[in-house]
Design an enzyme around this catalytic site. Structure first.
Site, PDB file in Angstrom:
ATOM      1  N   GLY A 230      -6.710   2.703   5.207  1.00 54.66           N
ATOM      2  CA  GLY A 230      -5.598   3.331   4.506  1.00 54.66           C
ATOM      3  C   GLY A 230      -5.755   4.834   4.510  1.00 54.66           C
ATOM      4  N   SER A 231      -5.173   5.464   3.524  1.00 50.97           N
ATOM      5  CA  SER A 231      -5.132   6.922   3.533  1.00 50.97           C
ATOM      6  C   SER A 231      -6.466   7.530   3.094  1.00 50.97           C
ATOM      7  CB  SER A 231      -4.023   7.406   2.607  1.00 50.97           C
ATOM      8  OG  SER A 231      -4.320   7.030   1.282  1.00 50.97           O
ATOM      9  N   THR A 232      -6.674   8.745   3.513  1.00 53.08           N
ATOM     10  CA  THR A 232      -7.898   9.456   3.142  1.00 53.08           C
ATOM     11  C   THR A 232      -7.937   9.672   1.629  1.00 53.08           C
ATOM     12  OG1 THR A 232      -8.129  10.443   5.312  1.00 53.08           O
ATOM     13  CG2 THR A 232      -9.168  11.628   3.507  1.00 53.08           C
TER      14      THR A 232
ATOM     15  N   CYS B 108      -2.630   5.378  12.531  1.00 48.49           N
ATOM     16  CA  CYS B 108      -3.685   6.325  12.158  1.00 48.49           C
ATOM     17  C   CYS B 108      -4.122   7.132  13.366  1.00 48.49           C
ATOM     18  CB  CYS B 108      -4.868   5.564  11.585  1.00 48.49           C
ATOM     19  SG  CYS B 108      -5.424   4.247  12.677  1.00 48.49           S
TER      20      CYS B 108
ATOM     21  N   GLU C 104     -11.715   3.198   6.999  1.00 45.05           N
ATOM     22  CA  GLU C 104     -10.923   3.582   8.178  1.00 45.05           C
ATOM     23  C   GLU C 104      -9.729   4.366   7.648  1.00 45.05           C
ATOM     24  OE1 GLU C 104     -11.858   3.037  11.184  1.00 45.05           O
ATOM     25  OE2 GLU C 104     -13.455   1.596  10.816  1.00 45.05           O
TER      26      GLU C 104
ATOM     27  N   GLU D  50      -1.447  14.833   8.043  1.00 47.60           N
ATOM     28  CA  GLU D  50      -0.991  13.596   8.672  1.00 47.60           C
ATOM     29  C   GLU D  50       0.422  13.292   8.185  1.00 47.60           C
ATOM     30  OE1 GLU D  50      -2.720   9.831   7.384  1.00 47.60           O
ATOM     31  OE2 GLU D  50      -2.909   9.261   9.487  1.00 47.60           O
TER      32      GLU D  50
HETATM   33  P1  NAD Z   1      -2.800   3.680   1.146  1.00 46.21           P
HETATM   34  O1  NAD Z   1      -4.133   4.287   1.037  1.00 46.21           O
HETATM   35  O2  NAD Z   1      -1.729   4.132   0.246  1.00 46.21           O
HETATM   36  O3  NAD Z   1      -2.881   2.104   0.934  1.00 46.21           O
HETATM   37  C1  NAD Z   1      -3.729   1.265   1.698  1.00 46.21           C
HETATM   38  C2  NAD Z   1      -4.137   0.075   0.855  1.00 46.21           C
HETATM   39  O4  NAD Z   1      -4.890   0.541  -0.249  1.00 46.21           O
HETATM   40  C3  NAD Z   1      -2.973  -0.710   0.275  1.00 46.21           C
HETATM   41  O5  NAD Z   1      -3.306  -2.083   0.260  1.00 46.21           O
HETATM   42  C4  NAD Z   1      -2.888  -0.184  -1.156  1.00 46.21           C
HETATM   43  O6  NAD Z   1      -2.334  -1.112  -2.036  1.00 46.21           O
HETATM   44  C5  NAD Z   1      -4.352   0.047  -1.461  1.00 46.21           C
HETATM   45  N1  NAD Z   1      -4.617   1.035  -2.504  1.00 46.21           N
HETATM   46  C6  NAD Z   1      -3.873   2.110  -2.844  1.00 46.21           C
HETATM   47  N2  NAD Z   1      -4.446   2.767  -3.891  1.00 46.21           N
HETATM   48  C7  NAD Z   1      -5.590   2.093  -4.186  1.00 46.21           C
HETATM   49  C8  NAD Z   1      -6.618   2.284  -5.151  1.00 46.21           C
HETATM   50  N3  NAD Z   1      -6.594   3.287  -6.018  1.00 46.21           N
HETATM   51  N4  NAD Z   1      -7.650   1.414  -5.155  1.00 46.21           N
HETATM   52  C9  NAD Z   1      -7.708   0.401  -4.273  1.00 46.21           C
HETATM   53  N5  NAD Z   1      -6.752   0.156  -3.355  1.00 46.21           N
HETATM   54  C10 NAD Z   1      -5.702   0.997  -3.311  1.00 46.21           C
HETATM   55  O7  NAD Z   1      -2.401   3.848   2.668  1.00 46.21           O
HETATM   56  P2  NAD Z   1      -1.055   3.410   3.341  1.00 46.21           P
HETATM   57  O8  NAD Z   1      -0.041   4.450   3.012  1.00 46.21           O
HETATM   58  O9  NAD Z   1      -0.733   1.996   3.033  1.00 46.21           O
HETATM   59  O10 NAD Z   1      -1.445   3.441   4.870  1.00 46.21           O
HETATM   60  C11 NAD Z   1      -1.307   4.583   5.634  1.00 46.21           C
HETATM   61  C12 NAD Z   1      -2.633   5.265   5.830  1.00 46.21           C
HETATM   62  O11 NAD Z   1      -3.572   4.372   6.422  1.00 46.21           O
HETATM   63  C13 NAD Z   1      -2.559   6.442   6.753  1.00 46.21           C
HETATM   64  O12 NAD Z   1      -3.265   7.529   6.235  1.00 46.21           O
HETATM   65  C14 NAD Z   1      -3.237   5.935   8.020  1.00 46.21           C
HETATM   66  O13 NAD Z   1      -3.772   6.939   8.814  1.00 46.21           O
HETATM   67  C15 NAD Z   1      -4.251   5.014   7.483  1.00 46.21           C
HETATM   68  N6  NAD Z   1      -4.668   4.045   8.502  1.00 46.21           N
HETATM   69  C16 NAD Z   1      -5.909   4.159   9.034  1.00 46.21           C
HETATM   70  C17 NAD Z   1      -6.322   3.297  10.023  1.00 46.21           C
HETATM   71  C18 NAD Z   1      -7.692   3.404  10.635  1.00 46.21           C
HETATM   72  O14 NAD Z   1      -8.133   2.432  11.238  1.00 46.21           O
HETATM   73  N7  NAD Z   1      -8.394   4.510  10.506  1.00 46.21           N
HETATM   74  C19 NAD Z   1      -5.466   2.273  10.457  1.00 46.21           C
HETATM   75  C20 NAD Z   1      -4.209   2.186   9.874  1.00 46.21           C
HETATM   76  C21 NAD Z   1      -3.828   3.079   8.891  1.00 46.21           C
END
Ligand code: NAD
Length: 491
Positions: free
Chosen positions: A241-243, A297, A263, A394
């Site tokens: 997910g996000s950084t 990502c 990741e 990003e």
């Molecule tokens: P996000 O971080 O908002 O959410 C990802 C997941 O984390 C979701 O299931 C969300 O419900 C959960 N989440 C959110 N806040 C949380 C918390 N406080 N505690 C625990 N879990 C929590 O990211 P997103 O907007 O869903 O996805 C996009 C991001 O993911 C982009 O930054 C992208 O670059 C990244 N990404 C990375 C990869 C990689 O392999 N490096 C692959 C795909 C996406």
């Protein structure tokens, strides 16, 4: 077509997307939220919103399954067989799963089908590791008096937190190695894409994964995800997910020193030299940024082109981008679907505006498409100032920022002048330049003369703020293992 693999609403009428100790349940609070089709804005289904008590029930279920060794006590051929069966079942339901994926995520159907099939392959690949995970023998002083060896053991209860941009496939990329390692699991899909992940869990159970080994909680990241990350009985978090969320998880993990795989985001540079083959570079640059509406990502979102090729490349990529067919992922011929949500639409358009305000020239796109669903035109911003927000942050949308360069060292320095380090690529006919740039760019994955093939046989992860650890290959399994040293006195 309805996704019949997704569980129907429970007897109470509340949706039952929590899977705890072998049962589909609604949230204890009864709360739900809607899953929305990003192409139409229509309601796809309701999702249970788990609170901390639901999360605790899921973690307890996983803990009991782990402690009773319900999964690892099965002989390894049986575990491998179950994983191969999961793969076969995914393949058998692939078309239905792909349709469900399009409805929640918006991606074009053909691409969705490939991601589902890729998820099946992950179970075959990691199923092949079961029975091949082993330690080493060592030597301790004073030599022959001792027999020393290491044993690889599953890390315990693993929380798998997944984003929405390739929901089914990314869940497979975590679930398969975690099962291969012998963990018990609590899976947490993203808010926008929970329903199809429920189908994956159902398939795993039908294939024979024992009760409690795989659990799923759905809900808001800040509530459900946070409760899971904070839980003292979770041993490992594997997060994509996000950084920003990654940083929150680092803090949450500190409570009981959970193992963490992160990741995270990216802002991957693409360097195109004057001697590049445009037949490779144009489609490579285009798919590198526009695939999945830029919601990848690893998207190649920063283009550095050498002065001699810059104008031709920008023109060709812009022209090709303008011809991409944007539309509902279910429509025949669609090449690019919507972005995931209204929030993401506003965010991407906001970035385009900021790029223009900072001096970029729009060579194609720049606007929303229509007023139904969340569609953005494939957009190319040219002559972007190096320090602009669109170059540094990003965007996670179909927006390419292009910049010319004269000196390769400058381009490499710019490529590395980013908090991210997930990917990068170079286009050139010079072998020496290709390998020099590949070594110089600080990123976990680097491509030469290609857009972005990925394969889970290859380690995948980020340098710098793009994450911790690697998924893929043996390293992907190692991420779910502990190493125990055993030293036996012989006499
Ligand atoms: P996000 O971080 O908002 O959410 C990802 C997941 O984390 C979701 O299931 C969300 O419900 C959960 N989440 C959110 N806040 C949380 C918390 N406080 N505690 C625990 N879990 C929590 O990211 P997103 O907007 O869903 O996805 C996009 C991001 O993911 C982009 O930054 C992208 O670059 C990244 N990404 C990375 C990869 C990689 O392999 N490096 C692959 C795909 C996406």
């Amino acid at each position: 077509m309805q996704n019949t693999i997704v569980p129907a609403a429970g007897a109470s009428g509340a949706p039952s997307t929590l899977f705890i100790d072998g049962d589909w349940r609604a949230a204890g609070s009864g709360e739900t939220f809607a899953s929305i089709d990003p192409a139409t804005g229509e309601h796809v289904g309701d999702v249970s919103a788990a609170d901390a008590a639901d999360v605790t029930a899921a973690v307890r279920s996983a803990r009991a399954a782990f402690d009773e060794r319900r999964w690892t006590r099965l002989p390894y051929p049986r575990r491998a067989e179950i994983m191969f069966d999961i793969a076969d079942r995914i393949d058998a339901a692939a078309e239905e799963l792909a349709v469900a994926e399009v409805r929640e995520n918006g991606m074009p159907l053909a691409g969705a089908l490939r991601t589902i099939q890729n998820g099946a392959q992950a179970f075959r690949y990691y199923g092949g590791w079961v029975g091949k995970i082993r330690g080493e023998t060592g030597e301790v002083a004073p030599g022959e008096a001792y027999h020393a060896f290491t044993v690889k053991e599953p890390v315990g209860v693993a929380a798998l937190i997944v984003p929405w941009n390739g929901p089914f496939m990314l869940a497979c990329h975590k679930l398969a190695p975690a099962l291969a390692a012998g963990c018990a699991i609590v899976l947490k899909p993203a808010e926008d894409t929970s329903l199809n992940t429920a189908a994956l869990v159902r398939i795993a159970v039908e294939a024979g994964v024992p009760r409690g080994v795989v659990n799923m909680v759905t809900g808001l990241g800040t509530v459900t995800g946070q409760a899971l990350a904070d839980h003292p009985d979770v041993d490992k978090i594997s997060f994509t997910g996000s950084t920003a969320t990654g940083r929150t998880l680092v803090r949450a993990a500190a409570g009981n020193f959970k193992r963490l795989s992160l990741e995270l985001g990216g802002k991957s540079p693409v360097i195109v030299m004057d001697d590049a083959d445009l037949e490779l570079a144009v489609p490579g640059v285009l798919t590198g940024i526009m695939s999945n509406s830029g919601q990848a990502c690893i998207a190649g979102s920063r283009l550095y082109a050498q002065r001699g090729i810059y104008d031709r490349l920008v023109d060709a990529v812009s022209e090709a981008a303008s011809k991409l067919v944007v539309g509902n992922g279910m429509a025949e011929g669609t090449q690019m679907g919507p972005v995931i949500s209204r929030r993401q639409l506003d965010r991407v358009l906001g970035y385009i505006d900021s790029g223009v305000a900072e001096g970029a020239r729009v060579t194609t796109g720049g606007s929303r498409v229509g007023d139904t669903g969340f569609f953005v035109e494939p957009t190319v911003l040219a002559d972007v100032p190096a320090g602009a927000k669109v170059v540094r942050e990003e965007i996670f949308g179909p927006v390419l920022s292009a910049m010319p360069f004269d000196d390769l060292d400058w381009a490499i320095a710019q490529a590395n002048d980013s908090p991210y380090g997930l990917g990068g690529s170079v286009y050139t006919r010079s072998l020496a330049t290709a390998h020099t740039v590949a070594r110089a760019v600080r990123a976990g994955t680097f491509w030469i003369n290609t857009g972005r093939p990925q394969d889970f046989t290859m380690p995948f992860g980020g340098y710098k703020e793009s994450g911790w650890g690697r998924e893929g290959g043996l390293q992907g399994v190692e991420a779910y293992l502990e190493t125990k040293s055993v030293i036996a006195r012989l006499y």
